[in-house]
Design a protein around this motif. Structure first.
Motif, PDB file in Angstrom:
ATOM      1  N   ARG A  20       1.007  -0.693   0.045  1.00 20.72           N
ATOM      2  CA  ARG A  20       0.142   0.312   0.028  1.00 20.72           C
ATOM      3  C   ARG A  20       1.027   1.573   0.361  1.00 20.72           C
ATOM      4  O   ARG A  20       1.194   1.801   0.852  1.00 20.72           O
ATOM      5  CB  ARG A  20      -0.877  -0.208   0.933  1.00 20.72           C
ATOM      6  N   ALA A  21       1.235   1.740  -1.204  1.00 21.82           N
ATOM      7  CA  ALA A  21       2.138   2.286  -1.223  1.00 21.82           C
ATOM      8  C   ALA A  21       1.084   3.725  -1.175  1.00 21.82           C
ATOM      9  O   ALA A  21       2.014   4.895  -0.755  1.00 21.82           O
ATOM     10  CB  ALA A  21       3.358   2.516  -2.398  1.00 21.82           C
ATOM     11  N   GLN A  22       0.418   4.077  -2.654  1.00 17.39           N
ATOM     12  CA  GLN A  22      -0.197   5.431  -2.415  1.00 17.39           C
ATOM     13  C   GLN A  22      -1.305   5.315  -1.316  1.00 17.39           C
ATOM     14  O   GLN A  22      -2.420   5.470  -1.367  1.00 17.39           O
ATOM     15  CB  GLN A  22      -1.486   4.451  -3.804  1.00 17.39           C
ATOM     16  N   GLN A  23      -0.824   5.798  -0.391  1.00 15.15           N
ATOM     17  CA  GLN A  23      -1.616   5.902   1.272  1.00 15.15           C
ATOM     18  C   GLN A  23      -2.302   7.468   1.146  1.00 15.15           C
ATOM     19  O   GLN A  23      -1.643   8.001   0.894  1.00 15.15           O
ATOM     20  CB  GLN A  23      -0.771   6.178   2.419  1.00 15.15           C
ATOM     21  N   PRO A  24      -3.229   7.083   0.562  1.00 12.74           N
ATOM     22  CA  PRO A  24      -4.814   8.469   0.847  1.00 12.74           C
ATOM     23  C   PRO A  24      -3.973   9.559   2.219  1.00 12.74           C
ATOM     24  O   PRO A  24      -4.173   8.458   3.110  1.00 12.74           O
ATOM     25  CB  PRO A  24      -5.692   8.143   0.833  1.00 12.74           C
ATOM     26  N   VAL A  25      -4.248  10.584   2.536  1.00 17.58           N
ATOM     27  CA  VAL A  25      -4.414  11.419   3.361  1.00 17.58           C
ATOM     28  C   VAL A  25      -5.532  10.790   4.630  1.00 17.58           C
ATOM     29  O   VAL A  25      -7.022  11.569   3.265  1.00 17.58           O
ATOM     30  CB  VAL A  25      -4.490  12.957   2.911  1.00 17.58           C
ATOM     31  N   ASN A 380       7.715   1.874  -3.438  1.00 22.54           N
ATOM     32  CA  ASN A 380       8.184   2.324  -2.843  1.00 22.54           C
ATOM     33  C   ASN A 380       7.521   3.986  -2.658  1.00 22.54           C
ATOM     34  O   ASN A 380       7.733   4.418  -3.735  1.00 22.54           O
ATOM     35  CB  ASN A 380       9.875   2.443  -2.384  1.00 22.54           C
ATOM     36  N   ALA A 381       7.920   4.520  -1.743  1.00 25.77           N
ATOM     37  CA  ALA A 381       8.078   6.043  -2.141  1.00 25.77           C
ATOM     38  C   ALA A 381       9.113   6.801  -0.769  1.00 25.77           C
ATOM     39  O   ALA A 381       8.936   6.424   0.311  1.00 25.77           O
ATOM     40  CB  ALA A 381       6.023   6.360  -1.288  1.00 25.77           C
ATOM     41  N   ILE A 382       9.419   7.980  -1.630  1.00 29.59           N
ATOM     42  CA  ILE A 382       9.960   9.060  -0.625  1.00 29.59           C
ATOM     43  C   ILE A 382       9.670  10.211  -1.185  1.00 29.59           C
ATOM     44  O   ILE A 382       8.788  10.699  -2.056  1.00 29.59           O
ATOM     45  CB  ILE A 382      11.273   9.005  -1.615  1.00 29.59           C
ATOM     46  N   VAL A 383       8.996  11.114   0.148  1.00 32.71           N
ATOM     47  CA  VAL A 383       9.233  11.842   0.466  1.00 32.71           C
ATOM     48  C   VAL A 383       9.765  13.857   0.863  1.00 32.71           C
ATOM     49  O   VAL A 383      11.071  13.065   1.953  1.00 32.71           O
ATOM     50  CB  VAL A 383       7.868  12.719   1.479  1.00 32.71           C
ATOM     51  N   LEU A 384      10.507  14.536   0.015  1.00 31.68           N
ATOM     52  CA  LEU A 384      11.648  15.626   0.168  1.00 31.68           C
ATOM     53  C   LEU A 384      10.900  15.862   1.359  1.00 31.68           C
ATOM     54  O   LEU A 384       9.889  16.482   2.088  1.00 31.68           O
ATOM     55  CB  LEU A 384      12.348  16.159  -0.713  1.00 31.68           C
ATOM     56  N   PRO A 385      12.134  16.713   1.898  1.00 32.06           N
ATOM     57  CA  PRO A 385      11.912  18.105   3.353  1.00 32.06           C
ATOM     58  C   PRO A 385      11.556  19.108   3.296  1.00 32.06           C
ATOM     59  O   PRO A 385      10.927  19.155   1.794  1.00 32.06           O
ATOM     60  CB  PRO A 385      13.414  18.144   3.683  1.00 32.06           C
ATOM     61  N   SER A 386      10.715  19.626   3.729  1.00 40.45           N
ATOM     62  CA  SER A 386       9.563  20.439   2.935  1.00 40.45           C
ATOM     63  C   SER A 386      10.779  21.449   2.492  1.00 40.45           C
ATOM     64  O   SER A 386      11.900  22.398   3.387  1.00 40.45           O
ATOM     65  CB  SER A 386       8.961  21.685   4.610  1.00 40.45           C
ATOM     66  N   GLY A 387      10.539  22.376   2.018  1.00 44.13           N
ATOM     67  CA  GLY A 387      11.446  23.519   0.853  1.00 44.13           C
ATOM     68  C   GLY A 387      12.113  22.853   0.652  1.00 44.13           C
ATOM     69  O   GLY A 387      12.735  23.649  -0.475  1.00 44.13           O
ATOM     70  N   TRP A 388      12.182  21.379  -0.161  1.00 43.64           N
ATOM     71  CA  TRP A 388      12.858  21.281  -1.141  1.00 43.64           C
ATOM     72  C   TRP A 388      12.442  21.165  -2.307  1.00 43.64           C
ATOM     73  O   TRP A 388      11.417  20.300  -2.537  1.00 43.64           O
ATOM     74  CB  TRP A 388      13.683  20.277  -0.876  1.00 43.64           C
ATOM     75  N   TYR A 389      12.861  20.881  -3.761  1.00 44.67           N
ATOM     76  CA  TYR A 389      12.202  20.799  -4.348  1.00 44.67           C
ATOM     77  C   TYR A 389      13.466  19.662  -5.344  1.00 44.67           C
ATOM     78  O   TYR A 389      14.909  19.820  -5.715  1.00 44.67           O
ATOM     79  CB  TYR A 389      12.075  21.829  -6.056  1.00 44.67           C
ATOM     80  N   LEU A 390      13.249  18.897  -6.673  1.00 45.97           N
ATOM     81  CA  LEU A 390      13.378  17.250  -7.365  1.00 45.97           C
ATOM     82  C   LEU A 390      14.148  18.080  -8.486  1.00 45.97           C
ATOM     83  O   LEU A 390      14.074  18.445  -9.346  1.00 45.97           O
ATOM     84  CB  LEU A 390      12.741  17.065  -7.587  1.00 45.97           C
ATOM     85  N   THR A 391      16.148  18.066  -8.310  1.00 45.84           N
ATOM     86  CA  THR A 391      16.332  17.835  -9.236  1.00 45.84           C
ATOM     87  C   THR A 391      17.149  17.074 -10.353  1.00 45.84           C
ATOM     88  O   THR A 391      16.892  16.654 -11.421  1.00 45.84           O
ATOM     89  CB  THR A 391      17.883  18.918  -9.114  1.00 45.84           C
ATOM     90  N   ASP A 404       0.359  20.206   1.512  1.00 47.78           N
ATOM     91  CA  ASP A 404       1.866  20.499   2.462  1.00 47.78           C
ATOM     92  C   ASP A 404       3.475  21.277   1.571  1.00 47.78           C
ATOM     93  O   ASP A 404       3.987  22.368   2.161  1.00 47.78           O
ATOM     94  CB  ASP A 404       2.455  20.368   3.847  1.00 47.78           C
ATOM     95  N   GLY A 405       3.368  21.072   0.658  1.00 45.98           N
ATOM     96  CA  GLY A 405       4.111  21.347  -0.422  1.00 45.98           C
ATOM     97  C   GLY A 405       5.143  20.452   0.032  1.00 45.98           C
ATOM     98  O   GLY A 405       5.992  20.658  -1.621  1.00 45.98           O
ATOM     99  N   ARG A 406       5.018  19.576   0.283  1.00 47.40           N
ATOM    100  CA  ARG A 406       6.374  18.252  -0.235  1.00 47.40           C
ATOM    101  C   ARG A 406       6.315  17.450  -0.925  1.00 47.40           C
ATOM    102  O   ARG A 406       5.576  17.695  -1.609  1.00 47.40           O
ATOM    103  CB  ARG A 406       6.534  17.862   1.590  1.00 47.40           C
TER     104      ARG A 406
END
Length: 436
Positions: A20-25, A380-391, A404-406
């Protein structure tokens, strides 16, 4: 079929290598606006071709906190029969009824239900706990001549599948001759051929299977027992035959990483795990070399019951005479999660949370965040820290932005191996002010 035989069949299905990687809020029941679910998996067993019918085993997890019922739509164009519903935790039959779409819309969570449709309304065994689950199995038979039919000497299963994890089992005596969706092909214990896949794309899978008579039947069709032999092709100690030929789409473990600020080298995670083996009463999470673990916690998703994990070393594990499925060194950390012994025909699903510190896997390189880690689960899922964008992401992933913007990345790996994830990210800059 007797009740005992039916529950036995359900137990066998759930005891297979079923995330269950697609966990709804999760929303409080008072704020939820619609029914939510996750961890969906469908198994289609094609019956004799002249019946144009197939038996469906549909696993689904109700996730709306506090929900006491769950509605499953009956697909238009299909005639349903022989319905049954079971609670995945206990294996017990659940009460259900078939209701109209108009009736379903009376439930506040089903206001968007199709008024012209029909639904199976299931009474859950217990209200869905906060941040928990209500796991159920719905069994039904569909007759649908547009989806399952003969074409010359072949049979065809032609059906758009919106559920993301599926398997289709051919009738006895039929061999697969065509499949348009990349899939695992496996043998059932009785020799029937199963086609199974994960669909990570945004739309439904337009599956078309063709099969013809020619496969063996009876005892000669049964597959040889799978072994622990490892691939001679692998440049390292590869996976065993048993691991490589397990059904990837039905495996039941998932993991979500929440990266802290990279200077800390730390990330929190939770992983969900279903145990269905009779008598098993603990889970051992062996921490890989280069990582240290802290703050373990766990609870049973089915009930919300809190568990009491403890950290041990390999030496302490040996002293306590606790067996590990994999070799562990004396200094290796292990999170041991005890739970009530699983009873015959039942299962429990755990959520285990921990914080890892792993300088080699997670670090700051100049002004870049770097996450470099091998992930072995199908999803698998990975959530970046708040305030960071993926490069950068070396492995293909779906990307979403949380409320929340992550940024969250989901990695679906249908192969029976690990993916070596390499992510990079940078800090966001404040958007320029707009002059009027």
């Amino acid at each position: 079929m007797t009740k005992q035989a039916t529950i036995g069949a359900v137990t066998l299905l759930f005891c297979g290598t079923a995330l269950r990687a697609q966990q709804p809020v999760a929303l409080p029941a008072s704020l939820a606006t619609q029914q939510t679910e996750s961890d969906e998996y469908t198994r289609y067993e094609l019956l004799a071709p002249e019946t144009a019918s197939f038996k469906i085993y549909y696993e689904v997890t109700a996730t709306t906190p506090g929900a006491k019922v769950y509605f499953n739509p009956i697909r238009k164009g299909s005639t349903a029969s022989d319905e049954a519903v079971f609670d995945a935790m206990t294996g017990e039959a659940l009460h259900f009824e078939v209701v109209s779409g108009e009736e379903a819309r009376k439930d506040p969570l089903m206001a968007a239900a199709d008024a012209s449709g029909s639904y199976i309304k299931v009474q859950l065994a217990r209200p869905v706990p906060p941040e928990g689950q209500g796991r159920i199995l719905i069994v039904k038979t569909y007759r649908d001549a547009k989806s399952y039919y003969r074409e010359g000497d072949a049979i065809v299963f032609n059906r758009g599948l919106s559920i993301k994890r599926n398997s289709v089992v051919l009738p006895k005596g039929f061999e697969l001759v065509a499949c348009n969706v990349p899939s695992q092909v496996l043998s059932e214990p009785d020799g029937r051929i199963a086609i199974t896949f994960m669909n990570a794309g945004p739309g439904e899978a337009p599956l078309i299977l063709r099969a013809k008579p020619g496969a063996q039947t009876g005892p000669s069709a049964a597959p040889h027992p799978l072994t622990q032999t490892r691939s001679w092709e692998a440049p390292f100690s590869g996976a065993t035959e048993r691991e490589r030929l397990s059904e990837r789409a039905h495996q039941d473990r998932d993991i979500v990483y929440f990266l802290h600020e990279p200077e800390t080298h730390a990330f929190s995670l939770y992983h969900d795990y279903t145990e269905s083996r009779e008598g098993v009463d603990k889970y051992l999470n062996v921490v890989r070399e280069g990582s240290t673990v802290s703050d373990p916690s766990a609870y049973i998703l089915d009930t919300g019951e809190k568990l009491m994990p403890r950290l041990m070393t390999g030496a302490e594990l040996v002293a306590a005479k606790i067996e590990s499925a994999e070799p562990v060194k004396s200094a290796t950390q292990i999170a041991v999660v005890p739970f009530p012994p699983v009873k015959k025909g039942q299962s429990i699903r755990l959520r285990i949370s921990e914080t890892y510190t792993a300088p080699a896997s997670y670090r700051l390189d100049g002004n870049e965040l770097v996450f470099d880690r091998s992930l072995g689960r199908p999803r698998n899922a990975i959530v970046l820290p708040s305030g960071w964008y993926l490069t950068a992401s070396a492995i293909p992933a779906t990307v979403t932005q949380l409320s929340d913007g992550r940024i969250r990345l989901d990695f679906w790996n249908a192969r029976p191996d690990s993916v070596d994830v390499l992510l990079k990210a940078r800090r966001r800059v404040s958007p320029p002010s707009q002059s009027r």
